[in-house]
Design a protein around this motif. Structure first.
Motif, PDB file in Angstrom:
ATOM      1  N   GLN A 159      38.064  57.194  52.865  1.00  0.00           N
ATOM      2  CA  GLN A 159      37.019  56.865  53.829  1.00  0.00           C
ATOM      3  C   GLN A 159      37.082  57.903  54.939  1.00  0.00           C
ATOM      4  O   GLN A 159      38.164  58.219  55.446  1.00  0.00           O
ATOM      5  CB  GLN A 159      37.206  55.460  54.380  1.00  0.00           C
TER       6      GLN A 159
ATOM      7  N   LYS B  87      27.372  47.513  51.458  1.00  0.00           N
ATOM      8  CA  LYS B  87      27.808  46.244  52.049  1.00  0.00           C
ATOM      9  C   LYS B  87      29.219  46.471  52.580  1.00  0.00           C
ATOM     10  O   LYS B  87      29.645  47.616  52.742  1.00  0.00           O
ATOM     11  CB  LYS B  87      27.744  45.115  51.020  1.00  0.00           C
ATOM     12  N   ASP B  88      29.936  45.419  52.869  1.00  0.00           N
ATOM     13  CA  ASP B  88      31.253  45.575  53.487  1.00  0.00           C
ATOM     14  C   ASP B  88      32.352  45.985  52.515  1.00  0.00           C
ATOM     15  O   ASP B  88      33.452  46.334  52.932  1.00  0.00           O
ATOM     16  CB  ASP B  88      31.663  44.277  54.189  1.00  0.00           C
ATOM     17  N   THR B  89      32.079  45.926  51.219  1.00  0.00           N
ATOM     18  CA  THR B  89      33.091  46.267  50.223  1.00  0.00           C
ATOM     19  C   THR B  89      32.469  47.089  49.102  1.00  0.00           C
ATOM     20  O   THR B  89      31.253  47.083  48.902  1.00  0.00           O
ATOM     21  CB  THR B  89      33.722  44.996  49.601  1.00  0.00           C
TER      22      THR B  89
ATOM     23  N   THR C 197      39.004  46.361  45.003  1.00  0.00           N
ATOM     24  CA  THR C 197      37.986  46.194  46.033  1.00  0.00           C
ATOM     25  C   THR C 197      38.436  46.933  47.285  1.00  0.00           C
ATOM     26  O   THR C 197      39.571  46.753  47.741  1.00  0.00           O
ATOM     27  CB  THR C 197      37.778  44.711  46.369  1.00  0.00           C
ATOM     28  N   VAL C 198      37.567  47.786  47.819  1.00  0.00           N
ATOM     29  CA  VAL C 198      37.852  48.537  49.040  1.00  0.00           C
ATOM     30  C   VAL C 198      36.976  47.994  50.161  1.00  0.00           C
ATOM     31  O   VAL C 198      35.764  47.825  49.981  1.00  0.00           O
ATOM     32  CB  VAL C 198      37.562  50.044  48.847  1.00  0.00           C
ATOM     33  N   LYS C 199      37.590  47.733  51.317  1.00  0.00           N
ATOM     34  CA  LYS C 199      36.850  47.232  52.465  1.00  0.00           C
ATOM     35  C   LYS C 199      36.447  48.386  53.384  1.00  0.00           C
ATOM     36  O   LYS C 199      37.239  49.297  53.635  1.00  0.00           O
ATOM     37  CB  LYS C 199      37.701  46.227  53.248  1.00  0.00           C
ATOM     38  N   LYS C 200      35.229  48.328  53.882  1.00  0.00           N
ATOM     39  CA  LYS C 200      34.731  49.366  54.781  1.00  0.00           C
ATOM     40  C   LYS C 200      35.460  49.315  56.109  1.00  0.00           C
ATOM     41  O   LYS C 200      35.656  48.242  56.692  1.00  0.00           O
ATOM     42  CB  LYS C 200      33.230  49.206  55.024  1.00  0.00           C
TER      43      LYS C 200
ATOM     44  N   ASN D   4      33.478  47.657  44.929  1.00  0.00           N
ATOM     45  CA  ASN D   4      34.332  47.338  43.789  1.00  0.00           C
ATOM     46  C   ASN D   4      34.321  48.516  42.818  1.00  0.00           C
ATOM     47  O   ASN D   4      33.272  49.129  42.581  1.00  0.00           O
ATOM     48  CB  ASN D   4      33.832  46.079  43.086  1.00  0.00           C
TER      49      ASN D   4
ATOM     50  N   PHE E 192      29.018  52.942  51.560  1.00  0.00           N
ATOM     51  CA  PHE E 192      28.971  51.501  51.366  1.00  0.00           C
ATOM     52  C   PHE E 192      27.538  51.009  51.546  1.00  0.00           C
ATOM     53  O   PHE E 192      26.822  51.481  52.427  1.00  0.00           O
ATOM     54  CB  PHE E 192      29.861  50.798  52.389  1.00  0.00           C
TER      55      PHE E 192
END
Length: 223
Positions: free
Chosen positions: A214, A198-200, A150-153, A202, A196
């Protein structure tokens, strides 16, 4: 979180804003590679280690380094490892860390850039590569090994790219703007300009090595 920072010899034009304006506010200890040492000392930061062949440093600079820094690891110009590889080896040997943030890894010579991107395929760093982040003014680059991730923005970053830097098996982009299902390739591919929703995001893959980048467009005005 324990962070160790590495400053390589890449051009200051690629430094992120915080490194240019308030480097002392960046948390964590520092390791410098070659000419990156001079920038840290000019900003009153004494790295725990300075490594490299110092071929881009003058004699006066090298004398200054030796006076200011307790641990200098000087290697011959003709060596088996690049400064970035030596710096990573130094961190692994001498620090406890949760993440390694590498600055000065982009810009300048393209062969140096490629060495830094190909760290994800270097067996010397397989066990820690997911803790390594390459950071510059417009990019935040992470390395991933096979599995579900999972990568977070990140704030201010608009785009996200997924790059297999060698053969990859069953790459899935699960909930990004542009999806990918069970992609297998024997050659590197840059799945660029994704976003993105959303905020993540997968994603998963079974074999290979993936860069997640990013990024944002340059703030410089175009002609």
């Amino acid at each position: 979180m324990k962070i160790v920072n590495i400053l390589l010899g890449g051009p200051k034009s690629e430094y992120p804003k915080e490194l240019l304006t308030n480097p002392k506010e960046i948390s964590g200890e520092w390791v410098a590679a070659d000419h990156g040492t001079a920038y840290l000392l000019k900003n009153n930061i004494i790295p725990k280690y300075s490594v490299g062949d110092f071929d881009s440093s003058s004699k006066d600079e090298l004398n200054l380094f030796e006076e200011a820094i307790k641990n200098i690891i000087k290697v011959p110009a003709e060596k088996d490892f690049t400064d970035s590889q030596l710096a990573l080896k130094t961190v692994i040997k001498n620090f406890e860390f949760d993440e390694i943030h590498v600055y000065g890894a982009t810009g300048g010579r393209i062969d140096h850039l490629l060495v830094n991107l190909f760290l994800g395929t270097d067996k010397n760093f397989t066990n820690i590569i997911e803790k390594v982040k390459l950071i510059d003014t417009g990019n935040y680059i992470e390395f991933f090994t096979p599995g579900y991730h999972t990568v977070k923005k990140l704030a201010k970053m608009k785009y996200v790219g997924f790059v297999n830097i060698g053969p990859v098996k069953n790459l899935n982009l699960i909930d990004s703007k542009y999806l990918l299902k069970n992609n297998t390739s024997q050659v590197p591919i840059s799945w660029a300009s994704n976003e993105f929703v959303k905020d993540t995001i997968n994603f998963s893959f079974d074999e290979g090595s993936i860069l997640v980048i990013q990024s944002k467009d340059s703030d410089k005005k175009k002609d």
